[in-house]
Design an enzyme around this catalytic site. Structure first.
Site, PDB file in Angstrom:
ATOM      1  N   LYS A  54       0.855  -1.192   0.000  1.00  0.00           N
ATOM      2  CA  LYS A  54       0.000   0.000   0.000  1.00  0.00           C
ATOM      3  C   LYS A  54       0.885   1.234   0.000  1.00  0.00           C
ATOM      4  O   LYS A  54       1.794   1.364   0.831  1.00  0.00           O
ATOM      5  CB  LYS A  54      -0.886   0.012   1.258  1.00  0.00           C
ATOM      6  CG  LYS A  54      -1.956   1.082   1.208  1.00  0.00           C
ATOM      7  CD  LYS A  54      -3.142   0.596   0.402  1.00  0.00           C
ATOM      8  CE  LYS A  54      -4.069   1.731   0.007  1.00  0.00           C
ATOM      9  NZ  LYS A  54      -3.549   2.593  -1.063  1.00  0.00           N
ATOM     10  N   GLN A  75       7.545   3.918   3.635  1.00  0.00           N
ATOM     11  CA  GLN A  75       6.148   3.468   3.652  1.00  0.00           C
ATOM     12  C   GLN A  75       5.974   2.180   4.444  1.00  0.00           C
ATOM     13  O   GLN A  75       4.948   1.975   5.086  1.00  0.00           O
ATOM     14  CB  GLN A  75       5.654   3.270   2.214  1.00  0.00           C
ATOM     15  CG  GLN A  75       4.145   3.233   2.070  1.00  0.00           C
ATOM     16  CD  GLN A  75       3.511   4.603   2.175  1.00  0.00           C
ATOM     17  OE1 GLN A  75       3.990   5.558   1.609  1.00  0.00           O
ATOM     18  NE2 GLN A  75       2.413   4.688   2.910  1.00  0.00           N
ATOM     19  N   LYS A  78       5.847   3.267   8.087  1.00  0.00           N
ATOM     20  CA  LYS A  78       4.656   4.103   8.283  1.00  0.00           C
ATOM     21  C   LYS A  78       3.399   3.234   8.344  1.00  0.00           C
ATOM     22  O   LYS A  78       2.566   3.377   9.243  1.00  0.00           O
ATOM     23  CB  LYS A  78       4.539   5.108   7.126  1.00  0.00           C
ATOM     24  CG  LYS A  78       3.364   6.052   7.226  1.00  0.00           C
ATOM     25  CD  LYS A  78       3.180   6.888   5.967  1.00  0.00           C
ATOM     26  CE  LYS A  78       4.395   7.703   5.640  1.00  0.00           C
ATOM     27  NZ  LYS A  78       4.167   8.583   4.458  1.00  0.00           N
ATOM     28  N   LYS A  90       5.514   1.772  -3.173  1.00  0.00           N
ATOM     29  CA  LYS A  90       5.489   3.107  -3.765  1.00  0.00           C
ATOM     30  C   LYS A  90       5.792   2.980  -5.248  1.00  0.00           C
ATOM     31  O   LYS A  90       6.433   2.016  -5.682  1.00  0.00           O
ATOM     32  CB  LYS A  90       6.538   4.006  -3.093  1.00  0.00           C
ATOM     33  CG  LYS A  90       6.180   5.480  -3.075  1.00  0.00           C
ATOM     34  CD  LYS A  90       5.109   5.810  -2.064  1.00  0.00           C
ATOM     35  CE  LYS A  90       4.827   7.302  -2.022  1.00  0.00           C
ATOM     36  NZ  LYS A  90       3.805   7.659  -1.031  1.00  0.00           N
ATOM     37  N   GLY A 129      -2.850   7.823  -4.441  1.00  0.00           N
ATOM     38  CA  GLY A 129      -2.238   9.007  -5.021  1.00  0.00           C
ATOM     39  C   GLY A 129      -1.125   9.556  -4.152  1.00  0.00           C
ATOM     40  O   GLY A 129      -0.982   9.208  -2.983  1.00  0.00           O
ATOM     41  N   ASP A 130      -0.313  10.405  -4.740  1.00  0.00           N
ATOM     42  CA  ASP A 130       0.758  11.104  -4.053  1.00  0.00           C
ATOM     43  C   ASP A 130       0.948  12.413  -4.809  1.00  0.00           C
ATOM     44  O   ASP A 130       0.031  12.863  -5.514  1.00  0.00           O
ATOM     45  CB  ASP A 130       2.040  10.244  -4.039  1.00  0.00           C
ATOM     46  CG  ASP A 130       3.129  10.793  -3.120  1.00  0.00           C
ATOM     47  OD1 ASP A 130       2.975  10.678  -1.898  1.00  0.00           O
ATOM     48  OD2 ASP A 130       4.114  11.327  -3.632  1.00  0.00           O
ATOM     49  N   THR A 173      -4.511  13.395   5.560  1.00  0.00           N
ATOM     50  CA  THR A 173      -3.105  13.433   5.963  1.00  0.00           C
ATOM     51  C   THR A 173      -2.836  14.627   6.873  1.00  0.00           C
ATOM     52  O   THR A 173      -2.188  14.503   7.922  1.00  0.00           O
ATOM     53  CB  THR A 173      -2.179  13.485   4.736  1.00  0.00           C
ATOM     54  OG1 THR A 173      -2.449  12.360   3.892  1.00  0.00           O
ATOM     55  CG2 THR A 173      -0.722  13.447   5.168  1.00  0.00           C
ATOM     56  N   ASN A 204      -2.584  19.241  -0.598  1.00  0.00           N
ATOM     57  CA  ASN A 204      -3.599  18.682   0.298  1.00  0.00           C
ATOM     58  C   ASN A 204      -3.110  18.559   1.734  1.00  0.00           C
ATOM     59  O   ASN A 204      -3.877  18.739   2.683  1.00  0.00           O
ATOM     60  CB  ASN A 204      -4.041  17.300  -0.201  1.00  0.00           C
ATOM     61  CG  ASN A 204      -5.039  17.385  -1.334  1.00  0.00           C
ATOM     62  OD1 ASN A 204      -5.590  18.452  -1.604  1.00  0.00           O
ATOM     63  ND2 ASN A 204      -5.261  16.278  -2.016  1.00  0.00           N
ATOM     64  N   SER A 343      -6.581   5.483   3.479  1.00  0.00           N
ATOM     65  CA  SER A 343      -6.630   4.643   2.282  1.00  0.00           C
ATOM     66  C   SER A 343      -7.037   3.217   2.643  1.00  0.00           C
ATOM     67  O   SER A 343      -7.781   2.563   1.914  1.00  0.00           O
ATOM     68  CB  SER A 343      -5.263   4.635   1.583  1.00  0.00           C
ATOM     69  OG  SER A 343      -5.043   5.831   0.880  1.00  0.00           O
TER      70      SER A 343
END
Length: 411
Positions: A54, A75, A78, A90, A129-130, A173, A204, A343
């Site tokens: 993810k 990630q 995290k 990622k 998304g990023d 976030t 964002n 997410s």
């Protein structure tokens, strides 16, 4: 030579031209020394150990293998900290959506998914998304995935609400960062209420951060963009946030027009906001935006708290300087985890064919962020790390992954 030094030497030898990846590997592995000393069995075990991969897809001209590996490495830990059943991943491309037409963006997203589809799935890898990838890009990729697979299975997250996306995802976030910052300040005997906060960026992450700060009685006094930064001592709040969102959607610079509209604001072209005096600093723009020279300015202004909003926004040297001068640093892999947590909530919503309200989403998010801070502090106490939240978060994230891998017999 210690186990960690040996691993870092191997990584440097194999990845000599990947500075971002080596930076995060050094920061994490160095902080894991006490874990390996106390648990020698970990050295004998050679990562979707916790669940499907993810993480976000990034479209930006500076994307390269080092950037993607650093983001993927971060990630893993995290996602582990969220306590949710997700591994880390990622991806991305050096495609720049800025200045492109909707048709050009759609065609690129479709071509990208034509290659990606065979590697992803609801129980294998679930991209989100990023930077450079929002609801529009996710929607185009989702459409292509459906055409190829003939399946609507929630493989992508960060979708628009009409496509099965999660209410409140855009703010998630930033909201999570502020929840973490609140817990951090409370632990050290301070309240978020009434605090002046310097933030950078206005994507964002920064938008959600400014909004939640206002809701909890604090105020952001800066924002930044490609053209410089704004100092607004009255606070970036209310209608000002709405105006910034209008500017951002127009694709124009945001700082100079803001200063023109709101006379109390000051515009500093081409500069960063780290020399502004504040109670709390939250970098929300990109990696390595805070260097030692910036850290020196913060310390000179009496900085006590920095909470990382962007991924790896502070260089290792700057972190070392801040910590040596008594600044508490909330690490991005902990504070920034609210986005991927939501997410995962979106994955659950899609799998159960349910719709969660914004209130339900934010209640779940707050609980996750409070627990992340608790895990961080528990690790600090367990390994006698004092107030080193960075090491605490690294260890808490690592131990959950390591234990899962050992239980599964992975080596």
């Amino acid at each position: 030579m210690s186990y960690v030094s040996e691993q870092l030497e191997k990584l440097a030898s194999k990845n000599p031209n990947q500075p971002e990846f080596l930076q995060t590997a050094t920061e994490v592995l160095t902080s894991l020394e006490p874990v390996f000393d106390a648990n020698p069995q970990y050295e004998k075990m050679a990562n979707s150990a916790l669940g499907p991969y993810k993480g976000g897809l990034r479209f930006a001209p500076n994307v390269n293998i080092s950037i993607i590996k650093f983001l993927g490495f971060e990630q893993i830990f995290k996602n582990s900290l969220t306590g949710l059943p997700i591994g880390g991943g990622k991806g991305g491309a050096d495609f720049d959506p800025n200045g492109k037409s909707d048709m050009e963006i759609m065609r690129f997203c479709q071509s990208f998914m034509t290659e990606l589809f065979r590697h992803i799935g609801p129980n294998t890898d679930v991209p989100a998304g990023d930077l450079g990838v929002g609801g529009r890009e996710i929607g185009y990729m989702m459409g292509q995935y459906k055409r190829i697979r003939d399946s609507y299975d929630g493989t992508l997250t960060g979708k628009g609400v009409p496509n099965g996306g999660l209410a409140g995802r855009d703010e998630a976030t930033g909201y999570g960062i502020v929840f973490y910052a609140r817990e951090m300040l409370n632990h050290f005997g301070e309240s978020l209420e009434g605090k002046k906060v310097v933030i950078s960026g206005f994507g964002n992450v920064a938008w959600g951060t400014a909004k939640k700060l206002e809701q909890l009685g604090a105020k952001a006094i800066t924002i930044s963009g490609p053209d410089g930064y704004i100092l607004d001592e009255d606070g970036v709040t209310g209608e000002k946030i709405d105006y910034l969102l209008e500017l951002r959607s127009s694709g124009k610079n945001i700082c100079a027009p803001y200063a023109d509209k709101f006379p109390g604001a000051k515009f500093f072209p081409g500069e960063k906001p780290w020399g502004v005096k504040a109670d709390l600093y939250i970098p929300c723009a990109t990696q390595n935006e805070i260097h030692t020279v910036d850290a020196e300015k913060m310390v000179a202004n009496g900085c006590k708290f920095l909470c990382e909003g962007a991924n790896m926004p502070t260089t290792n040297e700057a972190i070392e300087y801040l910590q040596k001068n008594g600044v508490v640093v909330g690490p991005s892999k902990a504070a920034n985890a609210g986005g991927v947590a939501c997410s995962c909530i979106e994955m659950a919503q899609n799998a159960e064919h349910l719709i969660f309200s914004e209130d339900e989403v934010f209640e779940k998010l707050e609980g996750i962020m409070v627990n992340i801070f608790k895990q961080t502090m528990d690790a600090c106490k367990k390994y006698n790390l004092g107030d080193n939240l960075i090491a605490g978060a690294n260890i808490a994230g690592f131990e959950r992954v390591a234990k899962a891998m050992m239980f599964q017999g992975i080596c």
